[in-house]
Design a protein around this motif. Structure first.
Motif, PDB file in Angstrom:
ATOM      1  N   VAL A 114       0.842  -1.203   0.000  1.00 59.86           N
ATOM      2  CA  VAL A 114       0.000   0.000   0.000  1.00 59.86           C
ATOM      3  C   VAL A 114       0.878   1.254   0.000  1.00 59.86           C
ATOM      4  CG1 VAL A 114      -1.684   1.310   1.353  1.00 59.86           C
ATOM      5  CG2 VAL A 114      -2.024  -1.139   0.961  1.00 59.86           C
ATOM      6  N   ASP A 162      -5.477 -15.916  -4.546  1.00 60.98           N
ATOM      7  CA  ASP A 162      -6.172 -14.619  -4.578  1.00 60.98           C
ATOM      8  C   ASP A 162      -7.271 -14.562  -3.523  1.00 60.98           C
ATOM      9  OD1 ASP A 162      -5.008 -12.936  -6.740  1.00 60.98           O
ATOM     10  OD2 ASP A 162      -5.471 -14.673  -7.981  1.00 60.98           O
ATOM     11  N   LEU A 163      -7.984 -15.672  -3.364  1.00 61.27           N
ATOM     12  CA  LEU A 163      -9.016 -15.745  -2.323  1.00 61.27           C
ATOM     13  C   LEU A 163      -8.397 -15.566  -0.942  1.00 61.27           C
ATOM     14  CD1 LEU A 163     -11.992 -16.444  -1.555  1.00 61.27           C
ATOM     15  CD2 LEU A 163     -11.288 -18.845  -1.497  1.00 61.27           C
ATOM     16  N   ARG A 182      -5.650 -14.009  -0.201  1.00 61.72           N
ATOM     17  CA  ARG A 182      -5.224 -12.611  -0.061  1.00 61.72           C
ATOM     18  C   ARG A 182      -6.414 -11.740   0.340  1.00 61.72           C
ATOM     19  NH1 ARG A 182      -3.875 -11.462  -4.922  1.00 61.72           N
ATOM     20  NH2 ARG A 182      -2.053 -12.802  -4.849  1.00 61.72           N
ATOM     21  N   GLY A 183      -7.557 -11.978  -0.313  1.00 65.27           N
ATOM     22  CA  GLY A 183      -8.774 -11.226   0.036  1.00 65.27           C
ATOM     23  C   GLY A 183      -9.201 -11.488   1.467  1.00 65.27           C
ATOM     24  N   LEU A 237      -8.905  -5.605  10.421  1.00 67.51           N
ATOM     25  CA  LEU A 237      -9.448  -4.785  11.508  1.00 67.51           C
ATOM     26  C   LEU A 237     -10.313  -5.587  12.471  1.00 67.51           C
ATOM     27  CD1 LEU A 237     -10.443  -1.521   9.595  1.00 67.51           C
ATOM     28  CD2 LEU A 237      -8.281  -2.114  10.702  1.00 67.51           C
ATOM     29  N   LEU A 291     -15.923 -20.359   5.123  1.00 73.16           N
ATOM     30  CA  LEU A 291     -15.726 -20.141   3.689  1.00 73.16           C
ATOM     31  C   LEU A 291     -14.673 -21.101   3.127  1.00 73.16           C
ATOM     32  CD1 LEU A 291     -15.888 -16.705   2.048  1.00 73.16           C
ATOM     33  CD2 LEU A 291     -14.132 -18.295   1.302  1.00 73.16           C
ATOM     34  N   VAL A 334      -9.201   1.481  -3.759  1.00 73.23           N
ATOM     35  CA  VAL A 334      -7.865   1.952  -3.382  1.00 73.23           C
ATOM     36  C   VAL A 334      -7.939   2.866  -2.149  1.00 73.23           C
ATOM     37  CG1 VAL A 334      -5.947   3.409  -4.136  1.00 73.23           C
ATOM     38  CG2 VAL A 334      -6.866   1.674  -5.681  1.00 73.23           C
ATOM     39  N   LEU A 355      -8.821   0.798   0.926  1.00 71.79           N
ATOM     40  CA  LEU A 355      -7.681  -0.023   1.363  1.00 71.79           C
ATOM     41  C   LEU A 355      -6.661   0.833   2.120  1.00 71.79           C
ATOM     42  CD1 LEU A 355      -6.519  -2.919   1.283  1.00 71.79           C
ATOM     43  CD2 LEU A 355      -5.275  -2.248  -0.790  1.00 71.79           C
ATOM     44  N   GLU A 356      -6.420   2.061   1.630  1.00 69.35           N
ATOM     45  CA  GLU A 356      -5.547   2.985   2.365  1.00 69.35           C
ATOM     46  C   GLU A 356      -6.049   3.148   3.804  1.00 69.35           C
ATOM     47  OE1 GLU A 356      -2.775   4.743   1.738  1.00 69.35           O
ATOM     48  OE2 GLU A 356      -2.464   4.230  -0.363  1.00 69.35           O
ATOM     49  N   TRP A 390      -8.204   1.058   5.541  1.00 68.84           N
ATOM     50  CA  TRP A 390      -8.153  -0.198   6.302  1.00 68.84           C
ATOM     51  C   TRP A 390      -6.759  -0.421   6.874  1.00 68.84           C
ATOM     52  CZ3 TRP A 390     -10.691  -3.270   1.752  1.00 68.84           C
ATOM     53  CH2 TRP A 390     -12.082  -3.117   1.800  1.00 68.84           C
ATOM     54  N   GLU A 441     -17.023  -0.110   7.873  1.00 72.98           N
ATOM     55  CA  GLU A 441     -16.583  -1.275   7.105  1.00 72.98           C
ATOM     56  C   GLU A 441     -17.650  -2.368   7.146  1.00 72.98           C
ATOM     57  OE1 GLU A 441     -13.457  -3.658   8.662  1.00 72.98           O
ATOM     58  OE2 GLU A 441     -12.816  -4.370   6.701  1.00 72.98           O
ATOM     59  N   ALA A 446     -17.465 -15.830  -1.359  1.00 71.93           N
ATOM     60  CA  ALA A 446     -16.187 -16.219  -1.967  1.00 71.93           C
ATOM     61  C   ALA A 446     -15.874 -15.301  -3.152  1.00 71.93           C
ATOM     62  CB  ALA A 446     -16.231 -17.676  -2.412  1.00 71.93           C
ATOM     63  N   ASP A 476     -14.595 -12.008  -1.713  1.00 73.61           N
ATOM     64  CA  ASP A 476     -13.243 -12.167  -1.140  1.00 73.61           C
ATOM     65  C   ASP A 476     -12.201 -12.330  -2.251  1.00 73.61           C
ATOM     66  OD1 ASP A 476     -13.436 -12.086   1.810  1.00 73.61           O
ATOM     67  OD2 ASP A 476     -14.851 -13.718   1.511  1.00 73.61           O
ATOM     68  N   LEU A 477     -12.577 -13.092  -3.272  1.00 72.27           N
ATOM     69  CA  LEU A 477     -11.671 -13.258  -4.424  1.00 72.27           C
ATOM     70  C   LEU A 477     -11.417 -11.911  -5.106  1.00 72.27           C
ATOM     71  CD1 LEU A 477     -10.211 -15.200  -6.425  1.00 72.27           C
ATOM     72  CD2 LEU A 477     -12.372 -15.375  -7.666  1.00 72.27           C
ATOM     73  N   ARG A 532     -11.575  -8.982  -3.749  1.00 67.17           N
ATOM     74  CA  ARG A 532     -10.739  -8.164  -2.872  1.00 67.17           C
ATOM     75  C   ARG A 532      -9.272  -8.544  -3.052  1.00 67.17           C
ATOM     76  NH1 ARG A 532     -12.355  -9.736   1.785  1.00 67.17           N
ATOM     77  NH2 ARG A 532     -14.355  -8.697   1.572  1.00 67.17           N
ATOM     78  N   GLY A 533      -9.018  -9.849  -3.118  1.00 66.42           N
ATOM     79  CA  GLY A 533      -7.647 -10.323  -3.345  1.00 66.42           C
ATOM     80  C   GLY A 533      -7.101  -9.859  -4.681  1.00 66.42           C
ATOM     81  N   LEU A 534      -7.939  -9.891  -5.711  1.00 68.96           N
ATOM     82  CA  LEU A 534      -7.514  -9.427  -7.040  1.00 68.96           C
ATOM     83  C   LEU A 534      -7.277  -7.917  -7.038  1.00 68.96           C
ATOM     84  CD1 LEU A 534      -9.942 -11.583  -9.218  1.00 68.96           C
ATOM     85  CD2 LEU A 534      -7.445 -11.781  -9.156  1.00 68.96           C
ATOM     86  N   VAL A 545      -6.075  -6.190  -4.522  1.00 67.15           N
ATOM     87  CA  VAL A 545      -4.757  -5.981  -3.909  1.00 67.15           C
ATOM     88  C   VAL A 545      -3.646  -6.354  -4.897  1.00 67.15           C
ATOM     89  CG1 VAL A 545      -3.217  -6.711  -2.035  1.00 67.15           C
ATOM     90  CG2 VAL A 545      -5.627  -6.263  -1.561  1.00 67.15           C
ATOM     91  N   ALA A 546      -3.862  -7.426  -5.660  1.00 67.32           N
ATOM     92  CA  ALA A 546      -2.851  -7.865  -6.643  1.00 67.32           C
ATOM     93  C   ALA A 546      -2.645  -6.823  -7.743  1.00 67.32           C
ATOM     94  CB  ALA A 546      -3.260  -9.200  -7.259  1.00 67.32           C
ATOM     95  N   LEU A 551      -2.532  -3.509  -7.179  1.00 62.63           N
ATOM     96  CA  LEU A 551      -2.093  -2.230  -6.592  1.00 62.63           C
ATOM     97  C   LEU A 551      -0.854  -1.661  -7.270  1.00 62.63           C
ATOM     98  CD1 LEU A 551      -2.312  -2.390  -2.706  1.00 62.63           C
ATOM     99  CD2 LEU A 551      -3.771  -1.133  -4.292  1.00 62.63           C
ATOM    100  N   LEU A 608      -8.571 -15.278 -14.944  1.00 69.38           N
ATOM    101  CA  LEU A 608      -9.011 -15.938 -13.715  1.00 69.38           C
ATOM    102  C   LEU A 608     -10.523 -15.779 -13.520  1.00 69.38           C
ATOM    103  CD1 LEU A 608      -6.913 -16.033 -10.557  1.00 69.38           C
ATOM    104  CD2 LEU A 608      -9.360 -15.642 -10.333  1.00 69.38           C
TER     105      LEU A 608
END
Lengths: 201, 201
Positions: free
Chosen positions: A117, A166-167, A169-170, A177, A187, B110, B113-114, B116, B133, B163, B166-167, B169-171, B173-174, B176, B187
């Motif tokens: 970040v 990726d899941l 990571r999410g 928090l 999950l 973005v 995420l900053e 969080w 949140e 799922a 969450d997936l 969210r992970g994507l 971050v990937a 960034l 994917l």
């Protein structure tokens, strides 16, 4: 003492100093975040002089990327060791996902996320981190394939491993928090069944 | 002018000032990150006096959480509008996932995420952000269920939607530090097929 015999202890001392600095850096990132992690605070925490610190890691970017690289290697080694104790057979997949779920909510994930970040808006850090992120990502993928004992040449396996990471990571971000472990466990229980179906020839 | 007729324009001016401050805050978070987002920089960017800013949002935590709440509502409205134009039938799921993929790599993601990550080590921000949140997370889940047009009372639907988020969210971050769109598209193409199977009665 001969030159050879003094050099070895010196190298060992250097390595020990480096290790102390890197561990202190990760601890600082977890405890105080990117902006609270100053090279001064890290040196004090590691019990290392400013001079020695600057000798090993001349900039904050060099220090934090080395710290995440160091911890990533250590975590990969730990995962391999833990995986050796796992049973073969269908239970193995479940236990591997459990191990990864722990890794993606632990100190290394939190410290790395602080850097990802921060690197978005810090050019020096970004230039140091992007190559490391690529290496660590590739290693994590390879390690997961090895732990699961699957063959990536089979269609769908590569994508299933990617989606799993990726899941995770999410889910790691969702845990920042709040303690999200109850939802995450439920999950991942569902995900384990889906993943087993995707990986079964 | 009567009291009633002056009050309306004043309320409108207040709302316009607030909206400018909130948009400027999100822009600042995206451009400069949490530590580069100061209330002074935001006020200047919004063209609002420091006095007016402090009147509406007395602290940085109040300002940034209001900004993320504001943008989350606006993005939810936009998603609903965009979804109205979507076809019914099997293609709908694909287009909904595309829309969500864009949302989870855009400015709101973005900026959130900053916050969080910063809130992990900033108690005042954390106390302001945790309830927000939870609300935004619930709304996003509800919205996804509505956009997909699925019935959450059916077994497995709730878990499949979770799922998916969450997936994504992970994507997010990937994405960034690098443009991860090629890998993400591939994917998500696979994920759409899996999700369709999970959601089909």
């Amino acid at each position: 003492m001969s030159t050879a015999s003094t050099r070895v202890p010196q190298q060992e001392r250097s390595r020990a100093t480096q290790a102390r600095l890197l561990e202190a850096t990760v601890d600082c990132l977890v405890e105080h975040g990117w902006s609270g992690t100053t090279t001064t605070v890290v040196a004090a925490r590691a019990g290392v002089s400013r001079g020695a610190q600057l000798h090993h890691y001349p900039t904050k970017a060099a220090l934090v990327t080395a710290a995440v690289a160091h911890l990533a290697e250590r975590r990969a080694d730990e995962l391999r060791t833990e995986a050796e104790a796992l049973p073969a057979g269908p239970q193995r997949l479940d236990r591997v996902i459990d191990l990864l779920g722990v890794a993606f909510t632990g100190p290394l994930f939190v410290a790395a996320l602080e850097l990802w970040v921060a690197a978005r808006t810090d050019r020096e850090l970004r230039e140091a981190l992007v190559p490391l992120e690529a290496t660590v990502g590739r290693e994590m993928h390879r390690l997961t394939v090895a732990l699961l004992g699957v063959d990536e040449r089979r269609p769908g396996v590569r994508e299933a491993v990617q989606a799993t990471l990726d899941l995770l990571r999410g889910l790691g971000v969702a845990n920042l928090l709040n303690d999200d472990s109850a939802r995450r466990t439920a999950l991942l229980t569902t995900w384990k069944r889906q993943l087993a179906a995707l990986l079964t020839p």
